[in-house]
Design a protein around this motif. Structure first.
Motif, PDB file in Angstrom:
ATOM      1  N   LYS A   1       0.793  -1.259   0.107  1.00 42.52           N
ATOM      2  CA  LYS A   1      -0.057   0.027   0.049  1.00 42.52           C
ATOM      3  C   LYS A   1       1.115   1.289  -0.046  1.00 42.52           C
ATOM      4  N   VAL A   2       2.046   1.044   0.764  1.00 42.68           N
ATOM      5  CA  VAL A   2       2.870   2.282   0.662  1.00 42.68           C
ATOM      6  C   VAL A   2       3.472   2.748  -0.585  1.00 42.68           C
ATOM      7  N   ILE A   3       3.871   1.555  -1.371  1.00 41.40           N
ATOM      8  CA  ILE A   3       4.294   1.879  -2.737  1.00 41.40           C
ATOM      9  C   ILE A   3       3.569   2.402  -3.677  1.00 41.40           C
ATOM     10  N   ARG A   4       2.184   1.883  -3.609  1.00 51.14           N
ATOM     11  CA  ARG A   4       1.126   2.371  -4.302  1.00 51.14           C
ATOM     12  C   ARG A   4       0.831   3.819  -3.967  1.00 51.14           C
ATOM     13  N   MET A   5       0.540   4.195  -2.719  1.00 48.35           N
ATOM     14  CA  MET A   5       0.607   5.503  -2.309  1.00 48.35           C
ATOM     15  C   MET A   5       1.617   6.391  -2.896  1.00 48.35           C
ATOM     16  N   VAL A   6       2.892   6.287  -2.541  1.00 52.10           N
ATOM     17  CA  VAL A   6       4.018   7.190  -3.161  1.00 52.10           C
ATOM     18  C   VAL A   6       3.751   7.160  -4.678  1.00 52.10           C
ATOM     19  N   ALA A   7       3.553   6.078  -5.526  1.00 55.52           N
ATOM     20  CA  ALA A   7       3.582   6.145  -6.790  1.00 55.52           C
ATOM     21  C   ALA A   7       2.668   6.657  -7.288  1.00 55.52           C
ATOM     22  N   LYS A   8       1.172   6.883  -6.542  1.00 55.47           N
ATOM     23  CA  LYS A   8       0.106   7.587  -7.087  1.00 55.47           C
ATOM     24  C   LYS A   8       0.518   9.246  -6.907  1.00 55.47           C
ATOM     25  N   LYS A   9       1.147   9.436  -5.845  1.00 56.43           N
ATOM     26  CA  LYS A   9       1.225  10.813  -5.715  1.00 56.43           C
ATOM     27  C   LYS A   9       2.125  11.515  -6.715  1.00 56.43           C
ATOM     28  N   ILE A  10       3.328  10.748  -7.299  1.00 58.93           N
ATOM     29  CA  ILE A  10       4.366  10.845  -8.057  1.00 58.93           C
ATOM     30  C   ILE A  10       3.580  11.221  -9.374  1.00 58.93           C
ATOM     31  N   LEU A  11       2.695  10.122  -9.674  1.00 56.19           N
ATOM     32  CA  LEU A  11       2.025  10.180 -10.887  1.00 56.19           C
ATOM     33  C   LEU A  11       1.060  11.129 -11.364  1.00 56.19           C
ATOM     34  N   GLN A  12       0.302  11.312 -10.271  1.00 54.12           N
ATOM     35  CA  GLN A  12      -0.611  12.646 -10.277  1.00 54.12           C
ATOM     36  C   GLN A  12      -0.278  13.884 -10.396  1.00 54.12           C
ATOM     37  N   GLU A  13       0.973  14.006  -9.963  1.00 52.91           N
ATOM     38  CA  GLU A  13       1.918  15.256  -9.966  1.00 52.91           C
ATOM     39  C   GLU A  13       2.460  15.442 -11.426  1.00 52.91           C
ATOM     40  N   LEU A  14       2.483  14.261 -12.332  1.00 53.30           N
ATOM     41  CA  LEU A  14       2.720  14.200 -13.530  1.00 53.30           C
ATOM     42  C   LEU A  14       1.611  14.242 -14.728  1.00 53.30           C
ATOM     43  N   SER A  15       0.538  14.585 -13.888  1.00 50.85           N
ATOM     44  CA  SER A  15      -0.867  14.386 -14.532  1.00 50.85           C
ATOM     45  C   SER A  15      -1.362  13.397 -15.125  1.00 50.85           C
ATOM     46  N   PHE A  16      -1.044  12.397 -14.361  1.00 44.13           N
ATOM     47  CA  PHE A  16      -1.826  10.948 -14.811  1.00 44.13           C
ATOM     48  C   PHE A  16      -3.121  10.501 -13.973  1.00 44.13           C
ATOM     49  N   GLU A  17      -3.939  10.240 -14.410  1.00 39.75           N
ATOM     50  CA  GLU A  17      -5.216   9.589 -13.709  1.00 39.75           C
ATOM     51  C   GLU A  17      -4.600   8.253 -13.326  1.00 39.75           C
ATOM     52  N   THR A  18      -4.574   7.706 -11.922  1.00 41.86           N
ATOM     53  CA  THR A  18      -4.223   6.528 -11.248  1.00 41.86           C
ATOM     54  C   THR A  18      -5.215   5.636 -10.880  1.00 41.86           C
ATOM     55  N   LEU A  19      -5.092   4.316 -11.126  1.00 39.59           N
ATOM     56  CA  LEU A  19      -5.971   3.097 -10.696  1.00 39.59           C
ATOM     57  C   LEU A  19      -4.863   2.381  -9.903  1.00 39.59           C
ATOM     58  N   GLU A  20      -5.408   1.452  -8.905  1.00 36.95           N
ATOM     59  CA  GLU A  20      -4.577   0.673  -8.330  1.00 36.95           C
ATOM     60  C   GLU A  20      -5.229  -0.713  -8.179  1.00 36.95           C
ATOM     61  N   ALA A  21      -3.953  -1.520  -7.999  1.00 41.39           N
ATOM     62  CA  ALA A  21      -4.368  -3.036  -7.847  1.00 41.39           C
ATOM     63  C   ALA A  21      -3.436  -3.540  -7.036  1.00 41.39           C
ATOM     64  N   ALA A  22      -3.926  -4.634  -6.008  1.00 43.15           N
ATOM     65  CA  ALA A  22      -2.744  -5.295  -5.069  1.00 43.15           C
ATOM     66  C   ALA A  22      -2.211  -6.202  -5.517  1.00 43.15           C
ATOM     67  N   ASP A  23      -2.557  -6.929  -6.642  1.00 40.06           N
ATOM     68  CA  ASP A  23      -2.102  -8.167  -7.113  1.00 40.06           C
ATOM     69  C   ASP A  23      -2.261  -8.234  -8.709  1.00 40.06           C
ATOM     70  N   GLY A  24      -1.723  -9.211  -9.352  1.00 40.50           N
ATOM     71  CA  GLY A  24      -1.971  -9.238 -10.776  1.00 40.50           C
ATOM     72  C   GLY A  24      -3.273  -9.745 -11.164  1.00 40.50           C
ATOM     73  N   ARG A  25      -4.093 -10.318 -10.252  1.00 42.05           N
ATOM     74  CA  ARG A  25      -5.284 -10.950 -10.618  1.00 42.05           C
ATOM     75  C   ARG A  25      -6.344  -9.537 -10.715  1.00 42.05           C
ATOM     76  N   ALA A  26      -6.325  -8.751  -9.690  1.00 47.01           N
ATOM     77  CA  ALA A  26      -7.133  -7.669  -9.699  1.00 47.01           C
ATOM     78  C   ALA A  26      -6.663  -6.615 -10.741  1.00 47.01           C
TER      79      ALA A  26
END
Length: 122
Positions: free
Chosen positions: A11-36
């Motif tokens: 969850k921490v990696i997803r949170m950090v990546a989300k913040k960075i990507l949103q600053e780069l003007s990306f809409e973000t979605l998250e999944a905790a595993d490959g199936r999701a």
């Protein structure tokens, strides 16, 4: 706005990546595993996928192979983001269809550079 699916069991990696990507003007979605993540791609194919290797249920390389089989699954730019840094893992990822490969830990500059290199940012 371009979209990026962040696939990581941390969850921490997803949170950090989300913040960075949103600053780069990306809409973000998250999944905790490959199936999701695969389910999310079947709903709406993202422009990019930031992908961890080691996850429960379905790991990153399994997800990538399945993604590339989906209709439109060749389109997303896939950037592996993992602690696996030996040449065998990198080669396997590229052969499976990864566009880029970065090591954890990463920062905004590394992500921005990779996304520029693959043509998602100018």
């Amino acid at each position: 706005m371009k979209s990026c699916l962040i696939v990581d069991d941390s969850k921490v990696i997803r949170m950090v990546a989300k913040k960075i990507l949103q600053e780069l003007s990306f809409e973000t979605l998250e999944a905790a595993d490959g199936r999701a993540a695969l389910d999310a791609c079947q709903q709406a194919m993202p422009d990019a996928v930031l992908l961890d290797w080691n996850m429960p249920v379905m790991n990153g390389i399994e997800f990538l192979r399945e993604l590339r089989k989906l209709p439109g699954g060749g389109a997303p730019v896939v950037v592996f983001c993992t602690t696996e840094n030996d040449i065998e893992h990198i080669q396997e990822a590229i052969e499976a269809g990864a566009n880029e490969y970065i090591m954890k830990p990463f920062d905004s500059e590394i992500l921005q550079t990779k996304f520029v290199q693959v043509g998602l940012l100018s």
